[in-house]
Design an enzyme around this catalytic site. Sequence first.
Site, short mmCIF file in Angstrom:
data_model
loop_
_atom_site.label_atom_id
_atom_site.label_comp_id
_atom_site.label_asym_id
_atom_site.label_seq_id
_atom_site.Cartn_x
_atom_site.Cartn_y
_atom_site.Cartn_z
CE1 TYR A 165 -60.39 -27.94 26.95
CE2 TYR A 165 -59.14 -25.90 27.02
CZ TYR A 165 -60.31 -26.58 26.72
OH TYR A 165 -61.39 -25.89 26.21
CG HIS A 209 -65.21 -26.54 30.60
ND1 HIS A 209 -63.98 -27.17 30.68
CD2 HIS A 209 -65.53 -26.51 29.29
CE1 HIS A 209 -63.60 -27.50 29.45
NE2 HIS A 209 -64.53 -27.12 28.60
#
Length: 328
Positions: free
Chosen positions: A61, A148
């Site tokens: 992010y 992830h």
Amino acid sequence: MTQTRTGTRAYGRGGLEVGPIGYGAAALGELYEPRPADEWPRIVPTAWEAGIRYFDTAPHYGLGVSEERLGAGLREHPRDDYVLSTKVGRVLEPNPDYRPGDTDIANLFATPATLRRRFDYSRDGVLRSVEDSLRRLGVDRIDVLFVHDPDEHEREALDGAFPALEELRSQGVIRSYGAGMNQSAMLTRFVRETDLDIVMCAGRYTLLDHGAEADLLPAALERGVSVAVAAVFNSGILATDRPLATARFDYGAAPAALVERADRIADIAEPYGVTVPQLAVQFPLRNPAVSTVVMGADSAAQIERNASLADAPVPDDLWAELAAEGVL
């Protein structure tokens, strides 16, 4: 572990507990566009004031910017007072091709592209990622680590990342570990083939997409694995009281049939004084496998509104009517 809608539920097997709403901090990494300099610092304090005590982020992010900003926002609070998760699988390293003005918008984040991601699901990659995340977050420990998006790296995750996370958990470095993905099939395999105790499933258990009911949720209940549900608005179609003309579903234009279905759900809910966003948040929380709903927000006002969506329980009669009408 049973809870009322405003209480807490067990999160994994390591003694963690979370409330019904968590904050997913992708927006702090300049998701889609930069946040105003006077706005992003208000988001975490507002989430805290609204009662949120679970915060999720990732190196992905904003090339680490989300972790840095989240850490700054939490710094004034005792570390034992909140649950923190981040992710492994993408290692950040200097970008030799960076030129002033280059941004990471090709990956959806409007941050300067001074770093680049390298997929790395090896043991060494996991350990490096954790060390870097601790530094960016400014904390001495992380509660939960997720592998992830290993969609194209299933074997590497099973051979490298999961054994490394098991090692970290057995050493007491982390309390729990799991995987975070936008699909349920591979998550289900991980539930059955590893000893993870939490998964984060985005977009596959919502008012409009019940896919995880067929595989992930039963497997999680059977194995004692907690589920965090993310992307409950399916990219926006369920974020408003009525679907907008520009409504999006899973990052693309919403199909007409889904717009019609969302509109019908709104018709049925309106006489009860219930909105589609309330239904979207509370629907997954009705399943005993689900511990929390993780929601993003790009402003203080939005996180305050999101945090309130689980406050007033949806009447059982409305759930029954939605089922009887065939829209749920």
